[in-house]
Design an enzyme around this catalytic site. Structure first.
Site, mmCIF file in Angstrom:
data_model
loop_
_atom_site.group_PDB
_atom_site.id
_atom_site.type_symbol
_atom_site.label_atom_id
_atom_site.label_comp_id
_atom_site.label_asym_id
_atom_site.label_seq_id
_atom_site.Cartn_x
_atom_site.Cartn_y
_atom_site.Cartn_z
ATOM 1 N N ASP A 213 -6.034 -2.654 11.539
ATOM 2 C CA ASP A 213 -4.837 -1.770 11.636
ATOM 3 C C ASP A 213 -4.527 -1.117 13.056
ATOM 4 O OD1 ASP A 213 -2.771 -0.232 10.805
ATOM 5 O OD2 ASP A 213 -3.847 1.118 9.447
ATOM 6 N N CYS B 82 0.776 -1.106 0.154
ATOM 7 C CA CYS B 82 -0.070 -0.132 -0.085
ATOM 8 C C CYS B 82 1.097 1.089 0.060
ATOM 9 C CB CYS B 82 -1.099 0.065 1.162
ATOM 10 S SG CYS B 82 -2.510 0.959 0.955
#
Length: 212
Positions: free
Chosen positions: A128, A8
């Site tokens: 996360d 990412c």
């Protein structure tokens, strides 16, 4: 099932060309203006033409129209939502033939029951490290908290994954762990990935022998 790999925060064109030569599954592009990896200056037409990896757009509290515009501009195949998007909003994005990942920041006070209303509205969750900045901390949360996850929906693991802790990550005994989200710990600087380090790490993940 082998773990899927998502890298990412890409924003450099040459770096992307090097990245897609690696055996990864998803490339994340961040459309959140406050992120250091925001890709506003990237050549959308160039990215749209890239083949061999699924392009995932990362958004934070964007409108449906904003998301649809970037799907068209960049040829996105999936959407990752990092804000306060409702289950209904996630479902609406799915109607556009999009893979939908809903991200949640995890700490010891996270309400795991809050995920139930999203279960049918998304394809995957992403867990996360909790942050007021909606991710990008580069720090690892306490993975034992995953023992509290009550659903069957598969998920991506994010937050401080690095070459140093990747072996521990792939040994998490949870068949719902679908993929790993690699970002800041694999960078020379924000948005520029260390391709050599990624390559070595992917060999660890794929259980290949690394020459000494």
């Amino acid at each position: 099932m082998s773990l899927k790999i998502k890298v990412c925060g890409m924003r450099d064109l040459d770096n992307m060309l090097d990245l897609i030569k690696l055996p990864i599954d998803y490339m994340g592009l961040i459309f959140y203006e406050k992120s250091k990896r925001y890709i506003s200056t990237i050549d959308a037409h160039f990215i749209k033409s890239l083949q061999g990896v699924k392009k995932i757009g990362v958004f934070v509290n964007s409108s449906e129209q904003e998301i649809l515009n970037q799907i068209n501009n960049f040829g996105l195949e999936g959407i990752q939502l990092h804000g306060h998007e409702s289950p209904a909003f996630c479902q609406q994005i799915k109607l556009h033939d999009m893979l939908v990942i809903k991200a949640f920041g995890i700490d010891e006070n996270f309400d795991w029951q809050s995920l139930k209303s999203y279960e049918s509205a998304v394809d995957y969750f992403l867990f996360d490290t909790k942050s007021v900045n909606h991710g990008g901390t580069g720090t690892q949360f306490d993975w034992t908290l995953l023992l509290n996850y009550p659903l069957d929906k598969p998920y991506f693991l994010s937050g401080g994954l690095s070459a140093d802790n990747i072996e521990s990550a792939i040994q998490i005994p949870d068949n719902r762990l679908y993929g790993l989200d690699l970002n800041s710990k694999f960078e020379f600087k924000s948005g520029i990935k260390n391709i050599e380090l990624l390559e070595k790490t992917l060999k660890i993940i794929r259980n290949e022998q690394i020459p000494s």
